[in-house]
Design a protein around this motif. Structure first.
Motif, PDB file in Angstrom:
ATOM      1  N   ILE A 180      20.341 -68.860  43.462  1.00 36.39           N
ATOM      2  CA  ILE A 180      21.125 -69.852  44.201  1.00 36.39           C
ATOM      3  C   ILE A 180      20.413 -71.200  44.163  1.00 36.39           C
ATOM      4  O   ILE A 180      19.208 -71.272  43.887  1.00 36.39           O
ATOM      5  N   ALA A 181      21.170 -72.258  44.420  1.00 40.77           N
ATOM      6  CA  ALA A 181      20.587 -73.598  44.410  1.00 40.77           C
ATOM      7  C   ALA A 181      21.194 -74.431  45.538  1.00 40.77           C
ATOM      8  O   ALA A 181      21.839 -75.433  45.296  1.00 40.77           O
ATOM      9  N   VAL A 198      29.389 -75.314  34.766  1.00 36.64           N
ATOM     10  CA  VAL A 198      28.613 -76.160  35.676  1.00 36.64           C
ATOM     11  C   VAL A 198      27.964 -75.297  36.754  1.00 36.64           C
ATOM     12  O   VAL A 198      28.650 -74.561  37.470  1.00 36.64           O
ATOM     13  N   SER A 199      26.654 -75.392  36.868  1.00 43.20           N
ATOM     14  CA  SER A 199      25.905 -74.618  37.849  1.00 43.20           C
ATOM     15  C   SER A 199      26.387 -74.941  39.274  1.00 43.20           C
ATOM     16  O   SER A 199      26.485 -76.114  39.632  1.00 43.20           O
ATOM     17  N   PRO A 200      26.726 -73.921  40.083  1.00 47.70           N
ATOM     18  CA  PRO A 200      27.175 -74.203  41.450  1.00 47.70           C
ATOM     19  C   PRO A 200      26.140 -75.025  42.218  1.00 47.70           C
ATOM     20  O   PRO A 200      24.939 -74.797  42.082  1.00 47.70           O
ATOM     21  N   VAL A 222      15.384 -68.881  43.962  1.00 45.52           N
ATOM     22  CA  VAL A 222      15.673 -69.949  44.926  1.00 45.52           C
ATOM     23  C   VAL A 222      14.983 -71.268  44.600  1.00 45.52           C
ATOM     24  O   VAL A 222      15.160 -72.261  45.307  1.00 45.52           O
ATOM     25  N   ASN A 223      14.223 -71.296  43.506  1.00 41.48           N
ATOM     26  CA  ASN A 223      13.390 -72.484  43.258  1.00 41.48           C
ATOM     27  C   ASN A 223      14.168 -73.746  42.910  1.00 41.48           C
ATOM     28  O   ASN A 223      13.608 -74.821  42.865  1.00 41.48           O
ATOM     29  N   ARG A 224      15.471 -73.621  42.670  1.00 39.84           N
ATOM     30  CA  ARG A 224      16.238 -74.839  42.432  1.00 39.84           C
ATOM     31  C   ARG A 224      16.904 -75.371  43.708  1.00 39.84           C
ATOM     32  O   ARG A 224      17.669 -76.318  43.661  1.00 39.84           O
ATOM     33  N   VAL A 233      21.400 -72.144  53.208  1.00 41.33           N
ATOM     34  CA  VAL A 233      21.206 -70.699  53.221  1.00 41.33           C
ATOM     35  C   VAL A 233      20.018 -70.363  54.113  1.00 41.33           C
ATOM     36  O   VAL A 233      18.944 -70.956  53.976  1.00 41.33           O
ATOM     37  N   VAL A 234      20.227 -69.435  55.044  1.00 42.36           N
ATOM     38  CA  VAL A 234      19.138 -68.954  55.897  1.00 42.36           C
ATOM     39  C   VAL A 234      18.842 -67.523  55.468  1.00 42.36           C
ATOM     40  O   VAL A 234      19.749 -66.683  55.412  1.00 42.36           O
TER      41      VAL A 234
END
Lengths: 318, 247
Positions: free
Chosen positions: A253-254, A153-155, A273-275, A201-202
């Motif tokens: 990352i998502a 499962v994608s985090p 980062v597009n997700r 996330v920054v």
């Protein structure tokens, strides 16, 4: 029966495993079957409390030899527990542990593997799982053709859902083979939100001009209980550590919220980062390609805008 | 030491992603193909470094694909390596690809099998682990540093929330990512030399796939950016809180 592998890091169960539990419990309900959790090694956590995620039963192989995660050893132990439980579906997080062991288990169990599921399978006709491909630029619907299957499962794709309840914990014994790999040392960030786990996330880019200017990135991340990230040029220049690099050649990352400060948004960066569910871009250059992928934006100087954002967040949190 | 590096052909990082045949096939027309960056920049370059240090090292490259994969494998040979092996079959799922590579690896008796951490098209991160399991070898995933000295292997690898230093001995399968090596640009000598290096074509072993892709889907288009004036950053915070509800 759905067996959910519950991963630990330094004897603690992390958020990605809560997400995997929620996924596995829901999948079992969808398939009209039962779900059980599997924990390897000793733990500092109270396993029965995982019942709040809907699990009624957890098996634990309480063996100190499993405190180090060795892909080969874990494969043998999980495969054995899977067979003994009479399970047909194995669920785990697509975190770094999942990436190390799921492919091995797929071969060992001859079970079709889908890595990085973003939603529950379609079980109306077969077993079809949606996952991100082409570095987040598309999705594929993957059909598993085998009677046994493994889904990672994608985090951050599935929100962990908790209520009340207590799980019954059963200690099981499985023969643990000797590891061929020796762990010499381990360096795990303590007390910080890991980038993969972070809901917010920054991230900073070259527009921040130098590592000495990361204070405002760190401060905003801390205020929002988030993590910090950076673009490739920043990591290449050693302004920030490699593990913070997100993008095509860094991590993908998502998070729920990604705030990009001084990052132009090259296609290779977007691939990582597009997700993200919501993207905010702060950049001086109105032509920065990142604005096209953003939900919210400010065309302005980060050094003027960021302190005001930090003040506004502080006020909100009071 | 005998090394096998797994090479995959992927669309260029800037390629437009679209699908044909009722969203069942990737629209390959006009797409520029490259060596999967993780395979090229990290796995292959590190293997070349091993060979430069010890010229007795044998370095083979392997790819699974039809004849159209040959320009990519020649490009890889231009960077380095003694010979390439193309397993003549269209790739299906990770399991069939890994089974083909494992068959070649077993036959060749390699000490070290290197892969990239994942391909940038299917992002499965599965081949290394599957090959290791098929060969019953240890698998060190997501390495950021790989050192081998007299058969002793020392690897720094990324784990959940940090990194770990592991040691083991050859043979082993390792997946490589940033940190393992630095990208190289092939020179003219390498490109000319690659033309005369052997490229062996072997036929695939019989193996059934475990999964298949039913269809692809593009993400919904973004609604467009909502711009907030630079002198009102507090308005952005309000929107994130009240509209997007992200904190």
């Amino acid at each position: 029966m759905v067996l959910i592998f519950i991963d630990q890091s330094e004897r603690k169960i992390k958020k990605t495993s809560f997400e995997a539990i929620t996924y596995g419990v829901k999948l079992a309900a969808q398939l009209n079957t039962t779900a059980a959790g599997l924990v390897l090694g000793q733990t500092d956590d109270d396993l029965s409390s995982l019942g709040k995620y809907g699990l009624t039963k957890i098996q634990q192989v309480d063996d100190a030899a499993l405190n180090d995660m060795d892909a080969q050893v874990y494969t043998t132990v999980i495969a054995e527990a899977f067979r003994n439980a009479g399970a047909d579906t194995l669920v785990m997080s697509a975190n770094l542990t999942g990436k190390a062991i799921a492919p091995r288990l797929s071969v060992r169990l001859k079970a079709g593997l889908v890595t990085g599921a973003v939603s529950l399978p379609d079980t109306g006709n077969g077993f079809v799982v949606k996952k991100a491909v082409f570095s987040g630029k598309a999705f594929a619907h993957v059909a598993v053709q085998t009677p046994q299957r493994i889904v990672t499962v994608s985090p951050n794709a599935i929100r962990a859902e908790s209520g009340s309840g207590e799980a019954q914990v059963e200690k099981i014994t499985v023969a643990v083979p000797a590891a061929k790999v020796k762990v010499e040392s381990r360096d795990v960030l303590k007390g910080e939100v890991s980038l993969a786990d972070a809901e917010i996330v920054v991230s900073g880019g070259r527009g921040l001009k130098g590592p000495e200017n990361w204070g405002m990135i760190e401060e905003l991340a801390k205020l929002l209980h988030g993590a910090t990230a950076c673009s490739r040029p920043v990591a290449d220049a050693h302004w920030r550590p490699h593990h913070e690099h997100v993008g095509q050649t860094g991590g993908a990352i998502a998070p729920n919220l990604y705030i990009a400060v001084g990052i132009s948004g090259a296609i290779q960066h977007l691939a990582g980062v597009n997700r993200s569910k919501t993207i905010v871009v702060i950049n001086k250059d109105p032509e920065a390609p990142f604005f096209k992928a953003a939900d919210y934006g400010i065309v302005g100087d980060a050094f003027e805008v960021m302190p005001k954002i930090i003040e506004a967040v502080k006020k909100l949190k009071q | 030491m005998k090394i096998l590096v797994c090479i995959s052909k992927t669309p260029d990082t800037t390629a437009k992603i679209a699908f044909t045949d009722n969203n069942r096939k990737f629209a390959a027309d006009g797409v520029q193909w490259i060596i999967n960056p993780y395979d090229e920049w990290y796995a292959l370059v590190r293997a070349i470094e091993f060979k430069e240090k010890d010229p007795a090292t044998v370095l083979h490259l392997v790819t699974v694909g039809a004849a159209d994969a040959e320009p990519i494998i020649r490009k890889a040979l231009a960077l380095g390596g003694d010979e390439a092996i193309r397993i003549n079959t269209d790739s299906h799922d990770a399991y069939t690809i890994a089974s083909q590579i494992a068959a070649v690896a077993k036959e060749g008796g390699y000490d070290l099998v290197l892969t990239g951490k994942e391909t940038i098209d299917f992002n499965g991160a599965s081949i290394g682990g599957m090959v290791a399991e098929l060969l019953e070898l240890p698998y060190l995933s997501l390495a950021t540093k790989v050192d081998i000295e007299g058969g002793a292997v020392r690897v720094i690898r990324e784990i959940e929330g940090g990194e770990e230093t592991d040691s083991t001995s050859l043979p082993v399968v390792i997946s490589c990512q940033k940190g393992v090596a630095e990208q190289r640009i092939p020179n003219m000598k390498g490109i000319m030399g690659a033309r005369s290096k052997p490229l062996k074509v072997v036929e695939p072993v019989a193996v059934d796939s475990l999964t298949s892709i039913e269809k692809f889907e593009l993400p919904p288009a973004k609604a467009g950016v909502k711009l907030v004036p630079a002198d009102q950053p507090e308005e952005l915070v309000r929107l994130l809180h009240e509209e997007a509800k992200v904190f």
